[in-house]
Design an enzyme around this catalytic site. Sequence first.
Site, PDB file in Angstrom:
ATOM      1  N   HIS A 172       0.839  -1.208   0.000  1.00 19.60           N
ATOM      2  CA  HIS A 172       0.000   0.000   0.000  1.00 19.60           C
ATOM      3  C   HIS A 172       0.873   1.258   0.000  1.00 19.60           C
ATOM      4  O   HIS A 172       0.416   2.335   0.389  1.00 19.60           O
ATOM      5  CB  HIS A 172      -0.962   0.018   1.199  1.00 19.60           C
ATOM      6  CG  HIS A 172      -1.677  -1.273   1.414  1.00 19.60           C
ATOM      7  ND1 HIS A 172      -2.857  -1.584   0.792  1.00 19.60           N
ATOM      8  CD2 HIS A 172      -1.351  -2.354   2.170  1.00 19.60           C
ATOM      9  CE1 HIS A 172      -3.254  -2.788   1.164  1.00 19.60           C
ATOM     10  NE2 HIS A 172      -2.347  -3.279   1.990  1.00 19.60           N
ATOM     11  N   SER A 302      15.683  20.041 -14.744  1.00 22.12           N
ATOM     12  CA  SER A 302      14.608  21.021 -14.806  1.00 22.12           C
ATOM     13  C   SER A 302      15.167  22.337 -15.304  1.00 22.12           C
ATOM     14  O   SER A 302      16.274  22.733 -14.935  1.00 22.12           O
ATOM     15  CB  SER A 302      13.977  21.214 -13.420  1.00 22.12           C
ATOM     16  OG  SER A 302      13.129  22.349 -13.396  1.00 22.12           O
TER      17      SER A 302
END
Length: 497
Positions: A172, A302
């Site tokens: 999970h 970036s």
Amino acid sequence: MYARSGLSGTGGDTQLVVAVCTAVCYRSPLVSRYASKEMAYNFSDRKKFTTWRKLWIYLAKAEKALGLLVTDAQVTEMESHAEDIDFAMAAEEESKLRHDVMAHVHTFAHCCPTAAPIIHLGATSCYVGDNTDLILLRDGFDILLPKLARVIDRLSNFAEKYADLPTLGFTHYQPAQLTTVGKRACLWLQDLAMDMRNLQRAREDLRFRGVKGTTGTQASFLQLFQGDHDKVEDLDRMVTEMAGFKKAYMVTGQTYSRKVDIDSLSHLASMGATIHKICTDIRLLANLKEIEEPFEKEQIGSSAMAYKRNPMRCERCCSLARHLIALLADPLQTASVQWLERTLDDSANRRISLPESFLTADIILSTLQNITEGLVVYPKVIERHIRHELPFMATENIIMAMVKAGGNRQDCHEKIRVLSQQAANVVKQEGGDNDLLARVQADPYFAPILGHLDNILDPKTFIGRAPQQVARFLSEEVRPLLEPYKAEIDVKFELEL
């Protein structure tokens, strides 16, 4: 299709038109930006239409061998012009005839006047169209399989290297019991091994359409051979063998069953799902700074945030894998709407879905190879994350140790519960470190086991049989799968974009 505005020219004129078209015409990035040269060529016009000509030559040779009036001179003439295709003439013919196969029959006949009367004798368009598609699918698998083998090989080496390096497991996406970095890689490998077996089977299951005529009954060939069924079957077998296939489909309509396309593309889509899962896992681990894909010295993550090291390769694989998975809808729907012996609404769709599936699979395999050749692991970061979570995970072991030292299980459980909640509050409410171990060490109740805490909390005691599972899995299931590709396994892939 080539435009007629100058592409029949030569030299500088042709180069100028191509250069202009490159700048102002849409080109699929699958070819212009990503795909390998061999896969791009496999679905090129050059490969397609030279294959058509080879199929016409195979047919002529077999018909001659079985007694039809086909001469050596006609076959020789066809063979001498198998490669020199006048694409501009073919485009001109198709603009008039609105039929691609007949356009190329006329173009081939133009340079083979002696053979012109027997080119395409007894055949239908699907003789060249469908048989060529089957050849391209087969050759496409032959390009993909060694690439998949290389990915499996690189990842196997990675799994072996880190077979016993403990790391947090996640269920999970929450911290769970420990596994190892190598064992996690084996989860990826198991899926890739399934993909390898699926692609091998799909490749081996491919058959040739052969010579079946307009509705699959071979009526035209039975007429050519004056009712001799044996010669018709011999013709089918001979052409099939010349094309490099062991078997032909015994029954077809005008086309081979479009479920064959489903079979081929479904396994490519399934591999796309595998690669999407692997690259998503790497992206999640990169966020944790535990594992990173390769990052070039001058690579920019970036344009704004200069410090960033984005998982660009994995993101590309995920993006393209979604496209590969989505393409499976095309053959599924196409097969479902083929009326009776055939409808032509399959054609335009297949011109896109078949090449794009193989081109996309080719791209993501090459990119994944590049990723797996340069995966970077940060053991100290992994160790820090384990230290942060292990005290909670070790509580059961602490309880068992206290019971062995004479303690009461229920009393110990309550002590651990209270101390764990206090430690969790420090982590969640105060942003502090997990101090559960310090609380255990400070509590006199746990004095009987304090000397054993280091052993109790050794991460390697929490990984079960993970290293042994890795060793056995690689030895028994993975390495044997790579044996057919040993000669091609060492080829490296450098990512250009």
